[in-house]
Design an enzyme around this catalytic site. Sequence first.
Site, PDB file in Angstrom:
ATOM      1  N   LYS A 298      12.433  16.746   0.575  1.00 26.31           N
ATOM      2  CA  LYS A 298      12.690  18.179   0.470  1.00 26.31           C
ATOM      3  C   LYS A 298      12.712  18.834   1.836  1.00 26.31           C
ATOM      4  CE  LYS A 298       7.808  18.918  -0.811  1.00 26.31           C
ATOM      5  NZ  LYS A 298       6.923  19.418  -1.890  1.00 26.31           N
TER       6      LYS A 298
ATOM      7  N   ARG B  53      11.980  18.702 -11.250  1.00 26.19           N
ATOM      8  CA  ARG B  53      11.353  19.855 -10.610  1.00 26.19           C
ATOM      9  C   ARG B  53      10.723  20.757 -11.664  1.00 26.19           C
ATOM     10  NH1 ARG B  53      16.467  22.179  -7.582  1.00 26.19           N
ATOM     11  NH2 ARG B  53      17.268  21.762  -9.688  1.00 26.19           N
TER      12      ARG B  53
END
Length: 316
Positions: free
Chosen positions: A160, A233
């Site tokens: 990320k 997520r």
Amino acid sequence: MKLLFVADPLEAFKTYKDTTYTMMREATRRGHTIAACEPRHMHWESGQKVRAQVREIVLTGEQNVWFTEATVRDAEIAEFDAVLMRKDPPFDAEFIYATHLLEQAEREGACVINSPQALRNHPEKLAVMEFPQFVGPTLVTRSAEDVRRFHAEHGDIVLKPLDGMGGMGIFRVGPDGLNLGSITETLNHNGATTFMVQKFLPEITAGDKRVVIIDGEPAPFVLARIPQGTEVRGNLAAGGKGVAQPITDSDRATARAIGKVLSARGLLLIGLDIIGTKVTEINVTSPTGFREILDQTGCDVPALYIDAIEKAAKRA
């Protein structure tokens, strides 16, 4: 008190879930006056105090047209009893410049929450690295070779960007390593940008827990953001389902240990993200979750926070 919220445009607020709005609503209920500005509205001329074009607003109690604008004026930041920095990421150069202006306002007498210096010193992804005892295997790098080594060691990983929010730009790469090179190039811009890699935590299926810490003390409920469908997520912005739950003894102990350190540095409000028992992020710019916890449990997190603001303003 006179409160100034430095935030994103008011017109973009989704009041049915916005944490900053819940703060404003509780402050108004107590008789405090509310003003708002965006970071771009702050300015500083040599020989003068830091000022901003502020909008003094009155809440209507409605969902659509949720405020009316009383006045728009140029004001010294330091004239307000407390200044709440609530600008959402990205944590970019403009955010840094805003903290410098707010730090100068502090020198002029302003009570700024969270502390501008502490905001600068605790980028939300990187801040976890100070607390390895609470963090799963994590790598911060811009090197593709480092990433390949980390993947070979841990097999299932998450990559990320350091400046994202709401689950933006998060990738999972399994043991087969499919697209690892391409994802690395996307995140590191061919070696120009630093990013984060973490071992995948299967406990995400039970939720990415947001623990709200106010002045070092965790709230009694957390918000578990649970991934839906095939999504990995849990972020609400990425479609996760928010479920408020009582805080566990383990999470309370972790939150108190981290909160004690960071509150002493001027971080009055922290949003700690925990998957299983591992801390994944320490959110300090504009932590959320107040509204969902309040609506689902009745635990008045906004009131706890405004209590802390009132105490901080008295101490300043």
